[in-house]
Design an enzyme around this catalytic site. Structure first.
Site: not given
Length: 361
Positions: A117, A140-141, A176, A183-185, A236, A287
């Site tokens: 972007n 990658i986002d 557990r 990620m991904g912003h 994230e 990633q």
């Protein structure tokens, strides 16, 4: 070799690295060199190299073996020449003036930029300044508007999904709650895809503000049903309902003050609420690194070849995009400053809900 009005171009990669950058560089350069005899100037370290005049001509040998390589042979940076510009101490030139001067000095007919972007927003501004620009969608986002897919996304998805698969066994063995941060912003595509592919029980996305009590309820329901472990995938950029009410400046300030990433906060809140043992894995740069998947190699190559075709047609000021399986051109001005988020009624979300996946709302 076909005749072409374009004789010499520059190419750069900017922003975060992503799998497929070298495949895209190869796609552009081999098509330009082999089919049209175009000379290529490889600009080092993104817009920083364009400002500082750091570049060298690329030759066929430079492209040998890079299809499968991760990272970028050109290097990258996050320099943004239109944001808080300062004159160079030696030349006195502002970044945009230096860019124009180097573009002219190198005798470029066009510039191809590979990035996300921020990179393509800068590319749009350069097009407005009169430079012939073509952008390629790398991130990658997968959050660039007007394109169905960015290259780099599928490789990151493969890595994230495999990690969730591996964590599943430990979660089951130790009973557990396992919180995996991806990620991904500011967009949830990577978390949603990997969370669904990895069988996540709860997926927290930026698009759907979460209530920790809702997350705790879902985990408790699983325990009551005899399932003593849970997989929680956290983007994230995930936000609580309280954070969703804040403006961008205040949210950024709060996040900067956090001593840990969002997954650790979710784990702490969840453990305090349910008393169930929770553990965190932050996948981080895993990633983005490593070799690109076959899908990303092919997609990046297609984008690179198409970018050269746009060059030859003089279709400048455009982003190479994929829409409904076809490569199209989209005005850079239409994507500048925008983020593609997941619509709440997207079949990805509605389908996951039908399966019983929780989203913390």
């Amino acid at each position: 070799m076909k005749d072409c009005a374009v004789k010499k171009i520059g190419i750069l990669t900017s922003g975060g690295d992503a799998p497929g950058l070298n495949a895209a560089i190869r796609g552009v350069c081999r098509t330009a060199m082999t089919t049209y005899g175009i000379r290529i100037l490889g600009i080092h370290n993104g817009y920083r190299g364009l400002i500082n005049g750091d570049a060298e001509e690329l030759h066929p040998d430079d492209l040998s073996g890079i299809l499968t390589r991760g990272g970028t042979i050109l290097g990258t940076s996050r320099d943004k020449p239109f944001k808080n510009p300062k004159p160079n101490e030696q030349t006195g030139l502002l970044p945009i003036e230096a860019i124009k001067a180097n573009y002219k000095k190198w005798d470029l007919d066009a510039l191809i930029v590979l990035g996300g972007n921020g990179t393509n927003t800068t590319a749009s501004h350069l097009a407005e300044e009169g430079l012939n620009i073509i952008g390629l969608p790398k991130t990658i986002d997968n959050d660039i508007v007007h394109t169905d897919m960015t290259f780099g996304f599928h490789t990151a998805l493969d890595v994230a999904t495999e990690a969730i698969d591996r964590i599943h066994t430990t979660a089951h063995s130790h009973s557990r709650c396992m919180i995996i941060e991806v990620m991904g912003h500011k967009a949830g595509w990577l978390a949603a895809y990997s969370g669904i592919a990895g069988g996540g029980d709860v997926i927290l996305l930026p698009e759907i503000p979460y209530d920790i009590d809702s997350v705790a309820e879902r985990v408790t329901q699983r325990c009551d049903a005899g399932k003593q472990f849970s997989i929680i995938v956290v983007a994230e950029g995930a936000k609580s309902r309280e954070e969703a009410l804040l403006d961008k400046k205040e949210l950024k300030k709060r996040r900067a003050a956090m001593p840990y990433s969002i997954a650790y906060r979710v784990a702490h809140e969840l453990e305090s609420t349910t008393k169930l043992e929770s553990r965190v894995t932050v996948l981080g740069y895993l990633q983005r690194g490593g070799i690109p998947s076959p899908y990303d190699r092919i997609l990046a190559t297609q984008y690179g070849v198409a970018a050269t075709d746009f060059l030859v047609r003089g279709d400048f000021g455009k982003l190479v995009a994929m829409q409904q399986g076809k490569i199209v051109s989209v005005p850079l001005a239409d994507i500048a400053g925008k983020v593609k988020n997941i619509p709440l009624d997207h079949q990805l979300i509605t389908g996951a809900r039908a399966l019983g996946t929780g989203f913390g709302d």
